[in-house]
Design a protein around this motif. Structure first.
Motif, PDB file in Angstrom:
ATOM      1  N   HIS A  15       0.852  -1.180   0.000  1.00  0.00           N
ATOM      2  CA  HIS A  15       0.000   0.000   0.000  1.00  0.00           C
ATOM      3  C   HIS A  15       0.894   1.237   0.000  1.00  0.00           C
ATOM      4  N   THR A  17       1.356   4.793   0.546  1.00  0.00           N
ATOM      5  CA  THR A  17       0.622   5.800   1.312  1.00  0.00           C
ATOM      6  C   THR A  17       0.407   7.095   0.531  1.00  0.00           C
ATOM      7  N   ASP A  20      -2.293   6.300  -1.899  1.00  0.00           N
ATOM      8  CA  ASP A  20      -3.364   5.473  -1.365  1.00  0.00           C
ATOM      9  C   ASP A  20      -3.823   4.424  -2.374  1.00  0.00           C
ATOM     10  N   CYS A  21      -2.854   3.699  -2.910  1.00  0.00           N
ATOM     11  CA  CYS A  21      -3.176   2.622  -3.831  1.00  0.00           C
ATOM     12  C   CYS A  21      -2.069   1.577  -3.727  1.00  0.00           C
ATOM     13  N   ASN A 152       6.936   1.930   0.745  1.00  0.00           N
ATOM     14  CA  ASN A 152       6.915   3.346   1.118  1.00  0.00           C
ATOM     15  C   ASN A 152       8.311   3.938   1.254  1.00  0.00           C
TER      16      ASN A 152
END
Length: 164
Positions: A15, A17, A20-21, A152
């Motif tokens: 995911h 951040t 948001d996908c 991330n």
């Protein structure tokens, strides 16, 4: 140890951040890229930052980006102040990688190409398609591992708090 067929495509996903996908990257280079980002983030001086060896990424503190005369080796270095990072050019948007690693038909079915003003295109893969997309990749012989932290980090999220 897991043995895999030499032709197996290994992907890491998670995911992302910032968008948001879901993001997908090549597992074979992901760990190396993460190590390079951590090494640069850990540099305390410009001299240390310039010395970080990078094979997967370009060094945004390297001589092709900054004149050495302007930044003496002993000058304190803060990765969060680098122009490429402030402007969002480095590291490359992690969500753009899916365009390189996912089969085109699955990109079309599970994602949507989004154009950003500064950083080009990325593939927006909604979180609710995760189970089905991962199953489809498995059917095609992909080895897929989820690692949100790695995704991330490769997107440059929280670089100021990264320590080696």
């Amino acid at each position: 140890m897991t043995t895999h067929h030499p032709n197996t495509r290994r992907l890491v996903y998670g995911h992302a951040t910032n968008h948001d996908c879901l993001a997908f990257i090549d597992a074979d280079t992901a760990a190396g890229e993460a190590a390079e980002i951590r090494a640069l983030a850990a540099a305390r001086t410009w001299g240390e930052a310039r010395q970080v060896q990078m094979t997967h990424l370009e060094n945004p503190a390297g001589p092709e980006c900054y004149e050495e005369d302007d930044y003496a080796d002993d000058k304190p270095f803060d990765i969060t102040e680098l122009g490429a990072i402030v402007d969002g050019y480095w590291p490359r948007m992690v969500t753009a990688r899916a365009l390189d690693v996912l089969p085109q038909d699955l990109q079309d079915r599970y994602g949507e190409v989004v154009l950003t003003v500064h950083n080009g295109e990325y593939l927006q893969v909604p979180l609710d398609g995760e189970a089905e997309l991962i199953a489809k990749l498995g059917e095609r012989g992909y080895e897929v591992t989820r690692d949100d932290d790695l995704i991330n980090l490769l997107d440059g999220l929280g670089l100021g708090s990264v320590t080696a």
